[in-house]
Write an enzyme that holds these catalytic residues in place. Structure first.
Site, PDB file in Angstrom:
ATOM      1  N   TRP A   1     -54.634  35.496  22.754  1.00 10.98           N
ATOM      2  CA  TRP A   1     -53.325  36.030  22.335  1.00 10.98           C
ATOM      3  C   TRP A   1     -52.177  35.459  23.159  1.00 10.98           C
ATOM      4  O   TRP A   1     -51.028  35.550  22.764  1.00 10.98           O
ATOM      5  CB  TRP A   1     -53.316  37.566  22.444  1.00 10.98           C
ATOM      6  N   ASN A   2     -52.454  34.886  24.331  1.00  4.72           N
ATOM      7  CA  ASN A   2     -51.325  34.557  25.217  1.00  4.72           C
ATOM      8  C   ASN A   2     -50.559  33.308  24.785  1.00  4.72           C
ATOM      9  O   ASN A   2     -49.404  33.129  25.136  1.00  4.72           O
ATOM     10  CB  ASN A   2     -51.773  34.462  26.687  1.00  4.72           C
TER      11      ASN A   2
ATOM     12  N   PRO B   1     -58.697  34.444  15.383  1.00  6.32           N
ATOM     13  CA  PRO B   1     -57.618  34.634  16.357  1.00  6.32           C
ATOM     14  C   PRO B   1     -57.806  35.943  17.103  1.00  6.32           C
ATOM     15  O   PRO B   1     -58.473  36.862  16.608  1.00  6.32           O
ATOM     16  CB  PRO B   1     -56.357  34.688  15.478  1.00  6.32           C
ATOM     17  N   ALA B   2     -57.197  36.052  18.264  1.00 10.38           N
ATOM     18  CA  ALA B   2     -57.257  37.305  19.029  1.00 10.38           C
ATOM     19  C   ALA B   2     -56.776  38.452  18.142  1.00 10.38           C
ATOM     20  O   ALA B   2     -55.862  38.267  17.326  1.00 10.38           O
ATOM     21  CB  ALA B   2     -56.357  37.189  20.253  1.00 10.38           C
TER      22      ALA B   2
ATOM     23  N   GLY C   1     -60.413  32.243  26.689  1.00  8.34           N
ATOM     24  CA  GLY C   1     -60.316  33.672  26.964  1.00  8.34           C
ATOM     25  C   GLY C   1     -60.973  34.004  28.295  1.00  8.34           C
ATOM     26  O   GLY C   1     -61.021  33.152  29.197  1.00  8.34           O
ATOM     27  N   SER C   2     -61.515  35.199  28.381  1.00  7.39           N
ATOM     28  CA  SER C   2     -62.026  35.657  29.678  1.00  7.39           C
ATOM     29  C   SER C   2     -63.356  34.991  30.021  1.00  7.39           C
ATOM     30  O   SER C   2     -64.132  34.604  29.140  1.00  7.39           O
ATOM     31  CB  SER C   2     -62.220  37.170  29.658  1.00  7.39           C
TER      32      SER C   2
ATOM     33  N   GLU D   1     -62.564  27.489  27.854  1.00  7.93           N
ATOM     34  CA  GLU D   1     -61.391  27.441  28.749  1.00  7.93           C
ATOM     35  C   GLU D   1     -61.173  28.889  29.179  1.00  7.93           C
ATOM     36  O   GLU D   1     -60.752  29.726  28.388  1.00  7.93           O
ATOM     37  CB  GLU D   1     -60.207  26.854  27.984  1.00  7.93           C
TER      38      GLU D   1
ATOM     39  N   CYS E   1     -53.364  31.360  31.839  1.00 11.52           N
ATOM     40  CA  CYS E   1     -54.571  31.108  32.651  1.00 11.52           C
ATOM     41  C   CYS E   1     -54.240  30.275  33.883  1.00 11.52           C
ATOM     42  O   CYS E   1     -54.976  30.294  34.853  1.00 11.52           O
ATOM     43  CB  CYS E   1     -55.621  30.360  31.836  1.00 11.52           C
TER      44      CYS E   1
ATOM     45  N   GLU F   1     -57.853  37.823  38.973  1.00  7.21           N
ATOM     46  CA  GLU F   1     -56.721  37.312  38.208  1.00  7.21           C
ATOM     47  C   GLU F   1     -55.867  38.509  37.766  1.00  7.21           C
ATOM     48  O   GLU F   1     -56.329  39.360  37.007  1.00  7.21           O
ATOM     49  CB  GLU F   1     -57.283  36.566  36.992  1.00  7.21           C
TER      50      GLU F   1
HETATM   51  C1  SIN Z   1     -53.464  28.981  28.974  1.00  6.72           C
HETATM   52  O1  SIN Z   1     -52.986  29.868  29.636  1.00  6.72           O
HETATM   53  O2  SIN Z   1     -54.639  29.045  28.576  1.00  6.72           O
HETATM   54  C2  SIN Z   1     -52.691  27.764  28.540  1.00  6.72           C
HETATM   55  C3  SIN Z   1     -51.623  27.382  29.459  1.00  6.72           C
HETATM   56  C4  SIN Z   1     -50.985  26.061  29.090  1.00  6.72           C
HETATM   57  O3  SIN Z   1     -51.467  25.332  28.220  1.00  6.72           O
HETATM   58  O4  SIN Z   1     -49.979  25.750  29.727  1.00  6.72           O
END
Ligand code: SIN
Length: 480
Positions: A152-153, A177-178, A230-231, A252, A286, A381
């Site tokens: 979602w981010n 999708p989330a 995601g997590s 990722e 992330c 995190e």
């Molecule tokens: C992410 O937080 O997974 C992506 C960050 C980015 O692509 O800058």
């Protein structure tokens, strides 16, 4: 109030917009209002999507890379043309400030543009042979239908970071999708349809509970690849599940990024760049800076300057163009931020600015000093707008602290000493290192993004990203 959208909020399966028996609500994290009732996909939808992806793969993989690139280029143009709408949807469904959200749409489109071009360079190789009568070559083929679970981010760019290279390589893709952000995904599917994307090549299964959908697709031998952002906890489950059908996998996952400021750093710039790395998307990236280690000689000046800059951030409605920091996406995220700050304060940390909820899902951008080993802000995190600052004695200690985590996605180094810059960048056990660069992945469709250790497997972006969707076939010809 549920809004009228100019696109269907149904599941997109086999080129058709499919109503489901149940729907689920999407709430604005800022106002708390329900803004949409979206199709809730389950087992039947996942099975139908798998069949359609397999069928579509037969013809999509046979198109030339040039023909596929044409559709991708059109999708890129449409994404850019609809930057405003996608930016608004992002702000609405996950609370990213609209100016930042519109920037993300360009980042999303850049993966499509890059993949359209890179798909044309998937060439294969002819090898030297040890036998005079043999001709031997390696050819690359699409890995097959792909299952993608996106976060979602970054509700637009994490879709294209997976879908664009997959489609360029000749794969078909099913997106889950989330549950917080299906609207951007559905809008992007509508644009894929408008770009001439054939039925079944890209499908979207919104679902409140991802488990039934994932179970069907993870157990299906015909789905040859899983890609997930995601997590780490969920990534490990998918990693284990992928073994049964031996799917290719890209993960990722989470991070715990250190930000090292050495005694020769330019403080003004380090402060400015901390703001970019830490408070972008309210700290919900992330790669966000999670822990700041600053040389003891600079700690006081740096903390004063950072607290001053943070106190000037504009916090509030993500649909307002001047907002810098919006709400967190959900209560669980806010609770984690609150508990990290409370834990730090109970163990002796000092709140320099912020340190409290501002109502709804908004948490005040925060700076903490007096940080000690053992505090959760260092070890986990936080995924929120909290900057914990801890002084270090020397380079060896800074590197040791930076590497003392099971994560390894992004790390940042601030120094004006070139030898130190190389020395530290090489010593950091991270997939991405920004040297005097707070956003190394900015517009990084051509760059390798991914982490070491618990931060994941594989790389997205650039030729590395497209290779994740290719099988290598070795063909040997023996001449008479
Ligand atoms: C992410 O937080 O997974 C992506 C960050 C980015 O692509 O800058």
């Amino acid at each position: 109030m549920v809004k009228d959208f100019d696109f269907p909020v149904n599941a997109y399966i086999g080129g058709k917009w499919h109503k489901t028996a149940k729907t689920f609500s999407i709430k604005s994290p800022y106002s708390g209002e329900v803004v949409a009732e979206v199709a809730d996909s389950g087992i039947a939808e996942a099975q139908a999507a798998a069949d359609a992806a397999v069928e579509a793969f037969k013809s999509w993989k046979k198109l030339t890379a040039f023909e596929r690139a044409k559709v991708l280029r059109k999708w890129n143009d449409l994404l850019i043309a609809h930057q405003e709408e996608l930016g608004r949807l992002t702000a609405l469904e996950m609370g990213k400030p609209i100016t930042e959200a519109k920037g993300e749409v360009l980042y999303a489109a850049s993966f499509v543009e890059w993949s359209a071009e890179e798909g044309l360079r998937v060439n294969g190789e002819i090898m030297q042979s040890r036998f005079p009568n043999k001709r031997q070559m390696a050819v690359y083929e699409p890995v097959g239908p792909v299952y993608a679970v996106t976060p979602w981010n970054f509700p637009t760019s994490m879709i294209t970071r997976k879908a664009a290279p997959a489609l360029a390589a000749g794969c078909t893709i099913i997106l889950k999708p989330a549950e917080q952000t299906p609207l951007c995904a559905l809008y992007m599917a509508k644009l894929w349809e408008e770009a001439g994307g054939p039925a079944g090549t890209l499908q979207v299964l919104p679902a409140l509970d991802p488990v039934p959908v994932s179970k069907v697709l993870m157990e299906d031998m015909r789905i040859r690849k899983i890609t997930f952002t995601g997590s780490t906890a969920v990534g490990k489950i998918l990693y284990a599940q992928s073994a049964a059908t031996m799917k290719r996998i890209s993960l990722e996952l989470g991070g715990n990024a250190p930000f090292l400021i050495f005694e020769d750093a330019d403080i003004e710039k380090a402060v400015h760049f901390t703001m970019l790395s830490k408070y972008r998307n309210a700290g919900q990236t992330c790669v966000t800076t999670n822990r700041i280690y600053v040389h003891k000689s600079l700690e006081s000046d740096y903390a004063d300057a950072l607290a001053d800059a943070v106190s000037k951030l504009e916090v509030g409605d993500p649909l307002n163009a001047s907002t810098n920091v919006g709400p967190l996406v959900e209560q669980q995220g806010l609770d984690k931020v609150v508990s990290h700050v409370e834990d730090a304060v109970s163990k002796g940390a000092k709140v320099r600015v912020g340190g409290k909820s501002l109502g709804g899902l908004i948490y005040a951008p925060t700076v903490l000093t007096g940080i000690q080993p053992g505090m959760r802000v260092l070890e986990e995190e936080t995924f929120g707008p909290v900057a914990p600052i801890m002084p270090f004695e020397d380079e060896a200690q800074a590197i040791a602290w930076a590497n003392s985590t099971d994560y390894g996605l992004a790390a940042y180094v601030w120094t004006r000493d070139l030898s130190r810059a190389f020395r530290v960048a090489e010593a950091l056990e991270y997939g991405i290192v920004g040297v005097n660069d707070p956003v190394p992945s900015a517009m990084g469709s051509n760059l390798p993004f991914g982490g070491y250790k618990n931060s994941g497997l594989g790389r997205e972006g650039g030729h590395w990203g497209i290779e994740e969707y290719l099988e290598t076939k070795f063909i040997s010809f023996q001449l008479p």
